[in-house]
Design a protein around this motif. Sequence first.
Motif, PDB file in Angstrom:
ATOM      1  N   CYS A  70      83.026  29.972  16.636  1.00  0.00           N
ATOM      2  CA  CYS A  70      82.246  28.573  16.754  1.00  0.00           C
ATOM      3  C   CYS A  70      81.336  28.844  16.372  1.00  0.00           C
ATOM      4  O   CYS A  70      80.242  30.304  16.868  1.00  0.00           O
ATOM      5  N   THR A  71      80.527  29.411  14.832  1.00  0.00           N
ATOM      6  CA  THR A  71      79.406  29.589  14.078  1.00  0.00           C
ATOM      7  C   THR A  71      78.217  28.906  14.732  1.00  0.00           C
ATOM      8  O   THR A  71      76.981  29.884  13.900  1.00  0.00           O
TER       9      THR A  71
ATOM     10  N   ARG B 290      92.896  30.056  19.492  1.00  0.00           N
ATOM     11  CA  ARG B 290      93.507  31.954  19.043  1.00  0.00           C
ATOM     12  C   ARG B 290      94.657  31.540  17.233  1.00  0.00           C
ATOM     13  O   ARG B 290      95.349  30.185  18.292  1.00  0.00           O
ATOM     14  N   ASP B 291      94.359  31.980  16.611  1.00  0.00           N
ATOM     15  CA  ASP B 291      95.482  30.824  15.978  1.00  0.00           C
ATOM     16  C   ASP B 291      96.211  32.176  15.227  1.00  0.00           C
ATOM     17  O   ASP B 291      95.679  33.559  15.243  1.00  0.00           O
ATOM     18  N   GLU B 292      97.192  31.730  14.502  1.00  0.00           N
ATOM     19  CA  GLU B 292      97.934  32.832  13.571  1.00  0.00           C
ATOM     20  C   GLU B 292      98.400  32.401  12.611  1.00  0.00           C
ATOM     21  O   GLU B 292      97.679  31.536  11.965  1.00  0.00           O
ATOM     22  N   ARG B 293      98.408  34.260  11.332  1.00  0.00           N
ATOM     23  CA  ARG B 293      98.210  34.279  10.577  1.00  0.00           C
ATOM     24  C   ARG B 293      98.826  35.298  10.120  1.00  0.00           C
ATOM     25  O   ARG B 293      98.759  36.471  10.316  1.00  0.00           O
TER      26      ARG B 293
ATOM     27  N   GLN C 125      87.699  27.206   9.791  1.00  0.00           N
ATOM     28  CA  GLN C 125      88.659  26.048  10.236  1.00  0.00           C
ATOM     29  C   GLN C 125      86.899  25.326  10.544  1.00  0.00           C
ATOM     30  O   GLN C 125      86.625  25.549  11.043  1.00  0.00           O
ATOM     31  N   ASN C 126      87.754  24.099  10.542  1.00  0.00           N
ATOM     32  CA  ASN C 126      86.376  22.876  11.132  1.00  0.00           C
ATOM     33  C   ASN C 126      87.393  22.165  12.217  1.00  0.00           C
ATOM     34  O   ASN C 126      88.841  22.156  12.340  1.00  0.00           O
ATOM     35  N   ARG C 127      87.076  23.061  13.326  1.00  0.00           N
ATOM     36  CA  ARG C 127      87.292  22.494  15.243  1.00  0.00           C
ATOM     37  C   ARG C 127      86.880  21.812  15.927  1.00  0.00           C
ATOM     38  O   ARG C 127      85.447  22.102  15.091  1.00  0.00           O
TER      39      ARG C 127
ATOM     40  N   THR D 270      81.127  18.559  19.333  1.00  0.00           N
ATOM     41  CA  THR D 270      81.433  18.205  18.163  1.00  0.00           C
ATOM     42  C   THR D 270      82.494  18.585  17.106  1.00  0.00           C
ATOM     43  O   THR D 270      82.277  20.584  17.626  1.00  0.00           O
ATOM     44  N   HIS D 271      82.349  18.793  15.997  1.00  0.00           N
ATOM     45  CA  HIS D 271      83.477  19.678  15.525  1.00  0.00           C
ATOM     46  C   HIS D 271      82.302  20.425  14.875  1.00  0.00           C
ATOM     47  O   HIS D 271      81.397  19.686  13.871  1.00  0.00           O
ATOM     48  N   THR D 272      82.868  21.649  14.459  1.00  0.00           N
ATOM     49  CA  THR D 272      82.379  22.501  13.971  1.00  0.00           C
ATOM     50  C   THR D 272      82.505  23.452  13.023  1.00  0.00           C
ATOM     51  O   THR D 272      83.844  23.829  13.108  1.00  0.00           O
TER      52      THR D 272
END
Length: 55
Positions: A15-16, A24-27, A38-40, A47-49
């Motif tokens: 989170c910023t 954790r995401d794959e790329r 990304q907005n997550r 909240t969405h940040t």
Amino acid sequence: MGKKVGNRQRKTIICTKCKNENYRDERNVKNTTEPLQQNRYCPKCRTHTPHKEKK
């Protein structure tokens, strides 16, 4: 199901605002050279940040 072979790597997304490691995401490292952004939903901020890839 076997282990994935190739250029895909798992990256941690933070989170910023609160700097909490939430996802954790794959790329594919070869195809996408720029860092993930990304907005997550952040459970700590409630909240969405914007979330960015951890360095």
